[in-house]
Motif scaffolding. Structure first.
Motif: not given
Length: 567
Positions: A7-8, A17-20, A28-29, A58-60
């Motif tokens: 989901e994030n 770390p930041e979650q979106y 948007e970030i 992309v996550s990470g």
């Protein structure tokens, strides 16, 4: 649970770390962090790779924001502004059959010199209408959309749009896909990253200039302020017209050869003997050098030739070839390197970081240089120094000179156009020559080749061969080299009596085979990797030319090896 979707996404900014939500774009970030920056964020660097803002995060990923104050951001702004300008021109013209061709040629201060061919006259009123339409699209935040299409389809579209230089370029494309950018149904190809929409493009101008016009930009240092191009406003400083004329001459010569673009060069390589092109280029250089020598010889009061130019311009080879032509004219040249008059290492001024500043004028013992030159010009015998760069000391090794009536001094160094270097010498005795590699080739009609790219590739190849410096080291030091040029060389280039353009129309096709292995050695974790990738993509446009047929006195031999002037 292989079928479940996260989901994030988690990204790392400044190590935190930041979650979106999944599907969040870099734009948007960037918007969430824009308040921390004084000028717009236009790209992101994700894990060492530049990414356009519409891309999904992309996550990470470890993210660094790129603004208009960064070189990559500044280049992205300029590239996107060219697209906006082209859309404006074709919109105001009303029909693409009214415009045969719009070409973006080379830089004039903080502007691009452009020309327009077709049935529509180029007037101030026309440019004003184009400018107003460009502002309208900026106000509307007209989107710039990117799509990858098959190369064959891109060639067909470019032919339909009468962009024949692009069609020719992509005949030699190895990749099966081409990225096309669309702005309000105007499609074009650009070498490099682009902005997501026109709302970023608020600072620009269009001005009539000579037989074309200027597309004027904000400067990299002040992105919100239009840089003074020095070419139109009555209060502007005098433009760099000597440099402009030299570049225009090179442009016209390339056209006369039928090689104005990389695609045309590739076609020549495929259909003709490259040896013929090499010989034509070398003859052109020799003709220009001989003309300079003849004019100097015709002015007997001239006793001191001062040669300056930015890094990797070919100053050493040029000085030797000029000496040969002066000898043909009955003069006896004495080459002297200003670097041999460096102050001893412990007296070298320090820069703002506390490191030795070898670029500034104060690093040269101007008093001793002037003393020795005056003595030589007075007919005295002088022993000239040699600077030992390992020990940082000046040495004397028996280089004794005495000038006769036909003898002439040739002094080479980065400060040679600055009168403070030779402040005691009579101005009537001096001849100033500026040399630079002012690339006349364009990638295509809308994508220019920065002259600095050619010089960087030259230096990379030479540094690897002669100085034991790898490509990573050359790229790392290049911004510092460029800052020195901006401060100590470029401000004086218009004071030159002669400007010699040392670029060779074929050289990038030769440098390709030497530079590519060096660039591939830079790994993805190296800070220089992104620049190496950019240069590799650039070199991929060129078909290679082997160096076998290049004569040993050619300027390019100074970089690839085999020069008859190497000690």
């Amino acid at each position: 649970m292989g079928g479940m979707k996260e989901e994030n996404v988690t990204v790392y900014i400044e190590g935190l770390p930041e979650q979106y939500p999944t599907g969040t774009t870099y734009r948007e970030i960037a918007a969430a962090h824009q308040k921390d920056f004084s000028c717009p964020i236009v790209l992101v660097n994700a894990d060492g790779r530049l990414r356009e803002l519409p891309k999904k995060a992309v996550s990470g990923s470890r993210i660094r924001f790129v603004t208009l104050k960064d070189k990559a951001g500044c280049d992205t702004y300029r590239r996107s502004l060219v697209l906006l300008m082209l859309k404006g021109i074709y919109h105001v013209a009303g029909d693409n059959t009214n415009i045969e061709k719009v070409s973006v040629h080379f830089s004039v201060d903080e502007s691009y010199y452009c020309t327009m061919e077709g049935r529509i006259p180029l007037t101030e009123a026309f440019l004003e209408e184009v400018k107003q339409y460009m502002h309208t699209l900026a106000d509307q935040a007209a989107p710039i959309r990117k799509a990858a299409i098959p190369t064959w389809e891109a060639c067909a579209r470019f032919r339909e749009y009468r962009m024949f230089d692009k069609e020719e370029l992509f005949r030699y494309r190895r990749s099966s896909k081409v990225n096309i950018y669309d702005l309000e149904n105007f499609e074009d190809y650009f070498y490099g990253y682009m902005l997501p929409d026109a709302s970023y493009l608020t600072c620009f101008d269009l001005r009539l200039f000579e037989d074309g016009f200027l597309l004027c930009f904000p400067s990299q240092m002040e992105p919100g302020k239009l840089a003074d191009s020095g070419a139109a406003a009555e209060t502007s400083p005098v433009p760099q017209m000597k440099i402009w004329r030299t570049q225009k001459d090179a442009l016209e010569w390339g056209r006369a050869l039928g090689i104005p673009t990389v695609g045309a060069l590739n076609t020549y390589i495929v259909k003709h003997r490259t040896k013929d092109l090499i010989m034509i280029q070398e003859a052109y250089h020799e003709k220009k050098i001989a003309e300079i020598a003849a004019q100097i010889a015709a002015a007997p009061r001239k006793r001191v030739i001062l040669i300056a130019g930015p890094s990797s311009s070919g100053k050493t080879t040029f000085s030797h070839r000029l000496s040969t032509q002066l000898s043909v004219c009955g003069l006896k040249p004495h080459p002297i390197e200003a670097d041999n008059y460096f102050v001893e290492r412990e007296h070298t001024p320090l820069d703002e970081d506390g490191k030795p500043n070898f670029e500034c004028l104060e690093a040269i013992d101007t008093e001793k240089l002037n003393e020795d030159m005056l003595a030589l010009l007075a007919g005295e015998t002088v022993e000239l120094p040699s600077f030992n760069f390992k020990t940082g000391k000046r040495e004397y090794k028996g280089d004794v000179r005495t000038l006769g009536p036909q003898d002439i001094l040739i002094i080479e160094g980065i400060h040679c156009l600055n009168d403070r270097l030779t402040y005691r010498l009579n101005a009537d005795q001096k001849v100033k020559i500026y040399i630079s590699a002012l690339t006349q080739l364009n990638i295509d009609e809308h994508n220019r080749i920065p002259t600095t790219d050619g010089r960087l590739l030259r230096r990379m190849v030479r540094d690897s061969r002669m100085r034991g410096t790898d490509a990573k080291g050359t790229i790392a030091m290049w911004p510092s080299v460029r800052r020195g040029e901006e401060q100590y060389i470029f401000p004086y280039q218009e004071s030159a009596d002669y400007i010699f353009n040392s670029t060779l129309i074929y050289e990038l096709a030769v440098l390709k085979q030497y530079a590519e292995p060096l660039l591939f050695s830079i790994g993805p974790d190296d800070p220089e990797h992104e620049e190496a990738k950019r240069l590799l993509k650039f070199l991929d446009y060129f078909l290679p030319i082997p160096g076998d047929d290049i004569p040993n006195h050619s300027l390019i031999r100074e970089f690839i090896g085999g020069s008859c002037y190497e000690k």
